[in-house]
Design an enzyme around this catalytic site. Structure first.
Site, PDB file in Angstrom:
ATOM      1  N   CYS A   8       0.851  -1.203   0.000  1.00 53.26           N
ATOM      2  CA  CYS A   8       0.000   0.000   0.000  1.00 53.26           C
ATOM      3  C   CYS A   8       0.883   1.248   0.000  1.00 53.26           C
ATOM      4  O   CYS A   8       0.594   2.236  -0.697  1.00 53.26           O
ATOM      5  CB  CYS A   8      -0.913   0.020   1.226  1.00 53.26           C
ATOM      6  SG  CYS A   8      -2.329  -1.089   1.146  1.00 53.26           S
ATOM      7  N   ASP A  31      10.393  -6.326  -8.918  1.00 53.23           N
ATOM      8  CA  ASP A  31      10.724  -6.987  -7.659  1.00 53.23           C
ATOM      9  C   ASP A  31      12.173  -6.661  -7.312  1.00 53.23           C
ATOM     10  O   ASP A  31      13.057  -6.718  -8.178  1.00 53.23           O
ATOM     11  CB  ASP A  31      10.517  -8.505  -7.807  1.00 53.23           C
ATOM     12  CG  ASP A  31      10.467  -9.225  -6.463  1.00 53.23           C
ATOM     13  OD1 ASP A  31      11.426  -9.102  -5.675  1.00 53.23           O
ATOM     14  OD2 ASP A  31       9.469  -9.927  -6.224  1.00 53.23           O
ATOM     15  N   HIS A  47      -6.505  -3.044  -0.742  1.00 49.36           N
ATOM     16  CA  HIS A  47      -5.709  -3.863   0.173  1.00 49.36           C
ATOM     17  C   HIS A  47      -6.473  -5.140   0.489  1.00 49.36           C
ATOM     18  O   HIS A  47      -7.389  -5.142   1.309  1.00 49.36           O
ATOM     19  CB  HIS A  47      -5.373  -3.108   1.459  1.00 49.36           C
ATOM     20  CG  HIS A  47      -4.593  -3.971   2.421  1.00 49.36           C
ATOM     21  ND1 HIS A  47      -3.269  -4.264   2.233  1.00 49.36           N
ATOM     22  CD2 HIS A  47      -4.978  -4.632   3.536  1.00 49.36           C
ATOM     23  CE1 HIS A  47      -2.857  -5.070   3.198  1.00 49.36           C
ATOM     24  NE2 HIS A  47      -3.884  -5.311   4.005  1.00 49.36           N
ATOM     25  N   ASN A  87       1.390 -16.379  -4.879  1.00 49.71           N
ATOM     26  CA  ASN A  87       1.536 -17.235  -3.709  1.00 49.71           C
ATOM     27  C   ASN A  87       0.480 -16.845  -2.678  1.00 49.71           C
ATOM     28  O   ASN A  87       0.257 -15.664  -2.428  1.00 49.71           O
ATOM     29  CB  ASN A  87       2.930 -17.066  -3.097  1.00 49.71           C
ATOM     30  CG  ASN A  87       4.028 -17.468  -4.065  1.00 49.71           C
ATOM     31  OD1 ASN A  87       3.886 -18.436  -4.813  1.00 49.71           O
ATOM     32  ND2 ASN A  87       5.132 -16.727  -4.063  1.00 49.71           N
ATOM     33  N   GLY A  93       3.851 -20.069   0.202  1.00 45.08           N
ATOM     34  CA  GLY A  93       5.113 -19.325   0.291  1.00 45.08           C
ATOM     35  C   GLY A  93       4.940 -17.829   0.266  1.00 45.08           C
ATOM     36  O   GLY A  93       5.880 -17.091  -0.058  1.00 45.08           O
ATOM     37  N   THR A  95       4.909 -14.105   1.430  1.00 44.89           N
ATOM     38  CA  THR A  95       5.620 -13.339   2.468  1.00 44.89           C
ATOM     39  C   THR A  95       5.062 -11.928   2.644  1.00 44.89           C
ATOM     40  O   THR A  95       5.202 -11.349   3.710  1.00 44.89           O
ATOM     41  CB  THR A  95       7.131 -13.241   2.157  1.00 44.89           C
ATOM     42  OG1 THR A  95       7.315 -12.589   0.909  1.00 44.89           O
ATOM     43  CG2 THR A  95       7.785 -14.626   2.127  1.00 44.89           C
ATOM     44  N   HIS A 100      -0.490  -9.909  -4.783  1.00 46.43           N
ATOM     45  CA  HIS A 100       0.410  -9.530  -5.882  1.00 46.43           C
ATOM     46  C   HIS A 100       0.587 -10.719  -6.802  1.00 46.43           C
ATOM     47  O   HIS A 100       0.613 -11.867  -6.354  1.00 46.43           O
ATOM     48  CB  HIS A 100       1.766  -9.057  -5.359  1.00 46.43           C
ATOM     49  CG  HIS A 100       2.402  -9.979  -4.375  1.00 46.43           C
ATOM     50  ND1 HIS A 100       1.998 -10.057  -3.066  1.00 46.43           N
ATOM     51  CD2 HIS A 100       3.406 -10.886  -4.505  1.00 46.43           C
ATOM     52  CE1 HIS A 100       2.722 -10.956  -2.419  1.00 46.43           C
ATOM     53  NE2 HIS A 100       3.591 -11.482  -3.276  1.00 46.43           N
ATOM     54  N   HIS A 102       3.291 -12.242  -9.415  1.00 46.54           N
ATOM     55  CA  HIS A 102       4.643 -12.191  -9.963  1.00 46.54           C
ATOM     56  C   HIS A 102       4.523 -12.453 -11.460  1.00 46.54           C
ATOM     57  O   HIS A 102       3.878 -13.428 -11.878  1.00 46.54           O
ATOM     58  CB  HIS A 102       5.521 -13.298  -9.372  1.00 46.54           C
ATOM     59  CG  HIS A 102       5.713 -13.238  -7.890  1.00 46.54           C
ATOM     60  ND1 HIS A 102       6.875 -12.758  -7.316  1.00 46.54           N
ATOM     61  CD2 HIS A 102       4.910 -13.613  -6.852  1.00 46.54           C
ATOM     62  CE1 HIS A 102       6.776 -12.857  -5.997  1.00 46.54           C
ATOM     63  NE2 HIS A 102       5.595 -13.372  -5.688  1.00 46.54           N
TER      64      HIS A 102
HETATM   65  P1  AMP Z   1       5.716 -13.369  -1.965  1.00 46.96           P
HETATM   66  O1  AMP Z   1       6.831 -14.097  -1.260  1.00 46.96           O
HETATM   67  O2  AMP Z   1       5.032 -14.172  -3.026  1.00 46.96           O
HETATM   68  O3  AMP Z   1       4.744 -12.783  -0.959  1.00 46.96           O
HETATM   69  O4  AMP Z   1       6.402 -12.184  -2.755  1.00 46.96           O
HETATM   70  C1  AMP Z   1       6.779 -10.982  -2.166  1.00 46.96           C
HETATM   71  C2  AMP Z   1       7.758 -10.351  -3.106  1.00 46.96           C
HETATM   72  O5  AMP Z   1       7.867  -8.985  -2.796  1.00 46.96           O
HETATM   73  C3  AMP Z   1       9.175 -10.940  -3.027  1.00 46.96           C
HETATM   74  O6  AMP Z   1       9.545 -11.460  -4.304  1.00 46.96           O
HETATM   75  C4  AMP Z   1      10.040  -9.748  -2.610  1.00 46.96           C
HETATM   76  O7  AMP Z   1      11.291  -9.751  -3.238  1.00 46.96           O
HETATM   77  C5  AMP Z   1       9.179  -8.577  -3.066  1.00 46.96           C
HETATM   78  N1  AMP Z   1       9.385  -7.328  -2.358  1.00 46.96           N
HETATM   79  C6  AMP Z   1       9.377  -7.140  -1.009  1.00 46.96           C
HETATM   80  N2  AMP Z   1       9.570  -5.845  -0.715  1.00 46.96           N
HETATM   81  C7  AMP Z   1       9.703  -5.192  -1.907  1.00 46.96           C
HETATM   82  C8  AMP Z   1       9.903  -3.830  -2.264  1.00 46.96           C
HETATM   83  N3  AMP Z   1      10.015  -2.850  -1.350  1.00 46.96           N
HETATM   84  N4  AMP Z   1       9.989  -3.522  -3.589  1.00 46.96           N
HETATM   85  C9  AMP Z   1       9.871  -4.482  -4.522  1.00 46.96           C
HETATM   86  N5  AMP Z   1       9.665  -5.794  -4.245  1.00 46.96           N
HETATM   87  C10 AMP Z   1       9.584  -6.150  -2.948  1.00 46.96           C
END
Ligand code: AMP
Length: 114
Positions: A8, A31, A47, A87, A93, A95, A100, A102
């Site tokens: 956000c 990313d 969100h 994910n 997986g 995080t 989002h 990918h």
């Molecule tokens: P996920 O593990 O599927 O939730 O993907 C989260 C993704 O966000 C990971 O690939 C991180 O590298 C990416 N990520 C986290 N913080 C940032 C950020 N500030 N700018 C760009 N990508 C980010």
């Protein structure tokens, strides 16, 4: 929108990101830890924690518009094809708990994913 959610905050421009495309309801950015030569993230302004929540809560038109941005990003930012991953949850997986997708390309992807 959430005050603390990192995505956000990126959407609002409070945290810098390498933006590729912005629409009123979505953002495409790179990313910071890429797993392919092209590794984009596509997020909705809304969100929501994950895909399952998004499809349960959002109007079909909003879901469709978001998916269109995902596909357009893949087509416009890669040449040989691309992979889309979202994910969800611990086993998926995930995080960052703001939906989002990918979008990865620029190399041949392996299958199955780990
Ligand atoms: P996920 O593990 O599927 O939730 O993907 C989260 C993704 O966000 C990971 O690939 C991180 O590298 C990416 N990520 C986290 N913080 C940032 C950020 N500030 N700018 C760009 N990508 C980010």
């Amino acid at each position: 929108m959430s005050d603390t959610c990192i995505f956000c905050r990126i959407f609002r421009g409070e945290i810098p990101a390498e933006e590729v495309r912005r629409t009123p309801e979505s953002l495409v950015f790179r990313d910071t830890n890429p797993h392919a030569p092209t590794h984009l993230l596509v997020i909705p302004k809304r969100h929501v924690s994950d895909l399952g929540t998004f499809v349960a809560e959002a109007p079909a038109e909003e879901i469709g518009d978001f998916l269109k941005v995902v596909g357009e990003a893949g087509r416009s930012e890669t040449t040989g094809g691309y992979r889309v991953v979202s994910n969800e949850g611990a086993d998926g997986g995930q995080t960052v708990h703001h939906l989002h997708f990918h979008v990865m390309g620029g190399r041949k992807m392996a299958w199955p994913p780990g």
